[in-house]
Design a protein around this motif. Structure first.
Motif, PDB file in Angstrom:
ATOM      1  N   ASP A 313       0.658  -1.617  -0.109  1.00 24.63           N
ATOM      2  CA  ASP A 313      -0.074  -0.135  -0.013  1.00 24.63           C
ATOM      3  C   ASP A 313       1.203   1.337   0.349  1.00 24.63           C
ATOM      4  O   ASP A 313       1.538   1.691   0.775  1.00 24.63           O
ATOM      5  CB  ASP A 313      -1.585  -0.362   1.295  1.00 24.63           C
ATOM      6  N   THR A 314       0.987   1.731  -0.844  1.00 26.82           N
ATOM      7  CA  THR A 314       1.501   3.188  -1.002  1.00 26.82           C
ATOM      8  C   THR A 314       1.476   4.014  -0.672  1.00 26.82           C
ATOM      9  O   THR A 314       2.221   5.441  -0.416  1.00 26.82           O
ATOM     10  CB  THR A 314       2.497   3.442  -3.105  1.00 26.82           C
ATOM     11  N   ASN A 315       0.201   4.268  -0.138  1.00 23.79           N
ATOM     12  CA  ASN A 315       0.099   4.974   0.752  1.00 23.79           C
ATOM     13  C   ASN A 315       0.578   4.944   2.053  1.00 23.79           C
ATOM     14  O   ASN A 315       0.646   5.981   2.791  1.00 23.79           O
ATOM     15  CB  ASN A 315      -1.386   5.064   1.235  1.00 23.79           C
ATOM     16  N   THR A 316       0.914   3.863   2.379  1.00 21.81           N
ATOM     17  CA  THR A 316       2.048   4.084   4.348  1.00 21.81           C
ATOM     18  C   THR A 316       2.842   4.819   4.202  1.00 21.81           C
ATOM     19  O   THR A 316       4.137   4.611   4.788  1.00 21.81           O
ATOM     20  CB  THR A 316       1.587   2.353   4.330  1.00 21.81           C
ATOM     21  N   ILE A 317       3.766   5.142   2.566  1.00 18.66           N
ATOM     22  CA  ILE A 317       4.753   5.483   2.726  1.00 18.66           C
ATOM     23  C   ILE A 317       5.168   6.440   3.551  1.00 18.66           C
ATOM     24  O   ILE A 317       6.582   6.473   4.479  1.00 18.66           O
ATOM     25  CB  ILE A 317       5.831   5.914   1.311  1.00 18.66           C
ATOM     26  N   VAL A 318       4.225   7.678   4.014  1.00 18.70           N
ATOM     27  CA  VAL A 318       5.001   8.118   4.734  1.00 18.70           C
ATOM     28  C   VAL A 318       4.716   7.784   6.408  1.00 18.70           C
ATOM     29  O   VAL A 318       6.350   8.199   7.285  1.00 18.70           O
ATOM     30  CB  VAL A 318       4.002   9.778   4.860  1.00 18.70           C
ATOM     31  N   PRO A 319       4.245   7.347   6.904  1.00 20.20           N
ATOM     32  CA  PRO A 319       4.147   6.791   8.399  1.00 20.20           C
ATOM     33  C   PRO A 319       5.244   5.535   8.142  1.00 20.20           C
ATOM     34  O   PRO A 319       5.639   5.712   9.103  1.00 20.20           O
ATOM     35  CB  PRO A 319       2.796   5.626   8.041  1.00 20.20           C
ATOM     36  N   MET A 320       5.338   5.206   7.028  1.00 20.51           N
ATOM     37  CA  MET A 320       6.450   4.040   6.885  1.00 20.51           C
ATOM     38  C   MET A 320       7.744   4.676   7.344  1.00 20.51           C
ATOM     39  O   MET A 320       8.716   3.737   7.823  1.00 20.51           O
ATOM     40  CB  MET A 320       6.866   3.276   6.232  1.00 20.51           C
ATOM     41  N   LEU A 321       7.854   5.914   6.377  1.00 22.72           N
ATOM     42  CA  LEU A 321       9.046   6.719   6.920  1.00 22.72           C
ATOM     43  C   LEU A 321       9.990   7.053   7.924  1.00 22.72           C
ATOM     44  O   LEU A 321      10.921   7.133   8.504  1.00 22.72           O
ATOM     45  CB  LEU A 321       8.807   7.449   5.756  1.00 22.72           C
ATOM     46  N   PHE A 322       8.449   7.902   8.844  1.00 24.06           N
ATOM     47  CA  PHE A 322       8.280   7.819  10.069  1.00 24.06           C
ATOM     48  C   PHE A 322       8.929   6.761  10.954  1.00 24.06           C
ATOM     49  O   PHE A 322       9.018   7.168  11.817  1.00 24.06           O
ATOM     50  CB  PHE A 322       6.866   8.479  10.203  1.00 24.06           C
ATOM     51  N   HIS A 323       7.745   6.389  11.199  1.00 27.18           N
ATOM     52  CA  HIS A 323       8.542   4.887  11.464  1.00 27.18           C
ATOM     53  C   HIS A 323       9.813   4.283  11.495  1.00 27.18           C
ATOM     54  O   HIS A 323      10.425   3.741  12.737  1.00 27.18           O
ATOM     55  CB  HIS A 323       7.079   3.679  11.178  1.00 27.18           C
ATOM     56  N   ALA A 324      10.369   4.410  10.687  1.00 29.93           N
ATOM     57  CA  ALA A 324      11.966   4.314  10.691  1.00 29.93           C
ATOM     58  C   ALA A 324      12.716   5.146  10.816  1.00 29.93           C
ATOM     59  O   ALA A 324      13.884   4.790  11.410  1.00 29.93           O
ATOM     60  CB  ALA A 324      11.966   3.757   8.484  1.00 29.93           C
TER      61      ALA A 324
END
Length: 527
Positions: A313-324
């Motif tokens: 789900d490419t919509n998660t890219i910002v949350p995943m960036l913050f998570h990482a």
């Protein structure tokens, strides 16, 4: 990638969610009039919001949760083309400043609640008003659904399984919107914007520091797109027209949405509207920083979380960036900001759609004698139905379809521009000519969208860009469909107006001085 559950991130999201829910219920007492059993009080906050409240309300309304996840995701997947949102949110305000002020003035004088109210009063046409109302509702529904897609992106990035958080978010949103009306998102918008600004500023300082600067970020993004042989950090020659027409057309369409009109009409004075049009571009600075997060995700090697069906789900890219890249407590605050950023516009959109249905469909055709209290009650009930419909779209329809519908929504909503915007300045157009233009614009839009294939060359409704190859022009250049069909719409209205000069015109309930009302003290017609 599959994300493990993080208790700290989840706890912070819950705390922030509970906090804004309490604010939502307390908002019923904030700047309250004699009663909330009136559509002006429940659906427009009593029309008494000042400059700062309006700034946060309209900003929270236009810069939605889906903006925070979709724009960086588009940059992540397509590169420079994803930056179209930045110029369009810059040019939109000088374009709409004077039209919005005139809309506020005439609406204040005559008690109009929606754009369709104005169309009926100005052109004396119930059919044109209904067409305007239905267009607004249809265009708004997928927009609401995509706010919930922002919440789902946070859920997936935090490693939470199942859709139960969406049901909880729906229940809380429905409860405080029903209770407090427009005052709830107006008050919560303060919290939402402060958190978003903090998260974005932290991201554009801390993440480039960790990734060895912007030079490395842009180099990594450029190498990524070169390897993929698609996209790029600069536009290709064939993308200029697509980029510019999408940005300009989106600017023309933005303030035609019912929720945008609601934000304008809730202001306490004409001067408040003008001040906000000059102050709102500050949000565009934040939007530019947000878009850069797409390149940062590429440089950081971040992968989207797995969504429904095990697909990325490419919509998660910002949350995943913050998570990482952030400690769990900062990522949790950012997740909470995105979730809250979904609640504010979703509430305003559902209220605006409900007001439109009540004032322009229910009262004229089902209950002409409806009391103000009955109107407010129907709006409250319809707002619940609208939110439930948006939730069901997210739960049972592929989110990519919802995105397609939202792109189509911009092309649909721009077809009411002649009736609304031209009507604010002139009565030259005949109501039947405007109606015919709307029909031609809608039919041609749907026909062109039907002919636009999805990726791979199969299917229909595959995007909002019209390929010139359909006209026998051998080029890769494309153009936003909405501008093409708007021209068709306007040409029909211009040509038919003289032809229909002897046909009966509708009664214009407005006068020239109505468009120059400055504040509530000049209102002579009761709301």
């Amino acid at each position: 990638m599959k994300v493990p559950f993080n208790g700290t991130e989840f706890a912070l999201v819950v705390v922030l969610f509970v906090f804004v829910a309490v604010l939502g219920f307390l908002a019923a007492r904030w700047q309250r009039g004699e009663t909330l059993a009136h559509i002006d009080e429940w659906g427009l906050g009593g029309r008494r919001f000042g400059t700062w409240v309006t700034w946060f309300l309209v900003g929270g309304d236009l810069y939605t949760a889906y903006t925070f996840v979709a724009v960086p995701a588009l940059v992540f997947g397509s590169g420079a083309l994803g930056f179209f949102a930045v110029p369009y949110t810059i040019v939109v305000y000088p374009i709409v400043m004077f039209a919005a002020a005139r809309m506020w003035s005439v609406a204040r004088r005559h008690g109009f609640v929606t754009a369709a109210d104005f169309v009926r009063g100005r052109h004396g046409s119930h059919a044109l008003a209904v067409a305007t109302a239905l267009t607004g509702i249809v265009a708004t529904m997928p927009y609401i659904a995509l706010q919930l897609a922002g919440i789902r992106a946070v859920i997936e990035a935090a490693g939470i399984n199942g859709d139960w958080p969406l049901w909880i978010a729906f229940a809380v949103l429905a409860a405080y919107t029903y209770s407090s009306g427009l005052r709830a998102p107006a008050l919560i918008a303060f919290v939402k914007d402060i958190l978003i600004y903090a998260a974005v500023l932290a991201a554009v300082i801390w993440i480039p520091y960790k990734l060895h600067g912007y030079d490395h970020i842009f180099s990594a993004a450029n190498a990524h797109f070169a390897a993929a042989k698609s996209g790029g950090i600069t536009l290709k020659d064939t993308q200029y027209l697509a980029y510019s027409t999408l940005a300009f057309g989106s600017a023309l369409a933005l303030f035609l949405y019912p929720h945008s009109v609601t934000g304008v009409l809730a202001a306490k004075s004409r001067d408040t509207v003008k001040k906000n049009m000059s102050l709102l571009p500050a949000y565009s600075l934040m939007l530019g920083f947000l878009a850069l997060l797409g390149y940062m995700a590429i440089a950081a090697g971040v992968k989207p979380a797995l969504g429904a069906g095990g697909k990325a789900d490419t919509n998660t890219i910002v949350p995943m960036l913050f998570h990482a890249e952030f400690p769990a407590w900062i990522a949790g605050l950012a997740f909470g900001a995105i979730a809250i950023g979904a609640l504010v516009p979703a509430a305003i959109m559902s209220i605006a759609a409900a007001n439109t249905f009540t004032r322009d469909i229910y009262r004229p055709y089902f209950r002409p004698t409806a009391s103000p209290a009955e109107e407010a009650l129907v709006s409250k009930i319809v707002s619940l139905v609208v939110k439930l419909g948006a939730l069901l779209v997210i739960l049972f329809l592929n989110v990519s379809f919802a995105l397609d519908f939202q792109l189509i929504g911009g092309i649909i909503i721009i077809q009411i521009l002649p009736a609304v915007v031209f009507g604010l300045y002139t009565r030259w157009f005949h109501r039947w000519a405007l109606m015919a233009g709307w029909v031609v614009g809608m039919v041609s839009s749907l026909w062109m969208l039907w002919l636009t294939p999805k990726a791979g060359g199969h299917g229909h409704f595959g995007g909002s860009q019209w390929a010139f190859t359909h006209w026998g022009i051998h080029t890769k250049v494309t153009m936003w469909i909405g501008l093409i069909t708007l021209v068709f719409n306007i040409v029909v209205a211009v040509v038919l107006t003289p032809v229909l000069s002897k046909a009966p015109r509708g009664l214009d309930a407005t006068r020239d001085e109505d468009y120059l009302v400055a504040d509530a003290s000049e209102v002579r017609v009761p709301a």
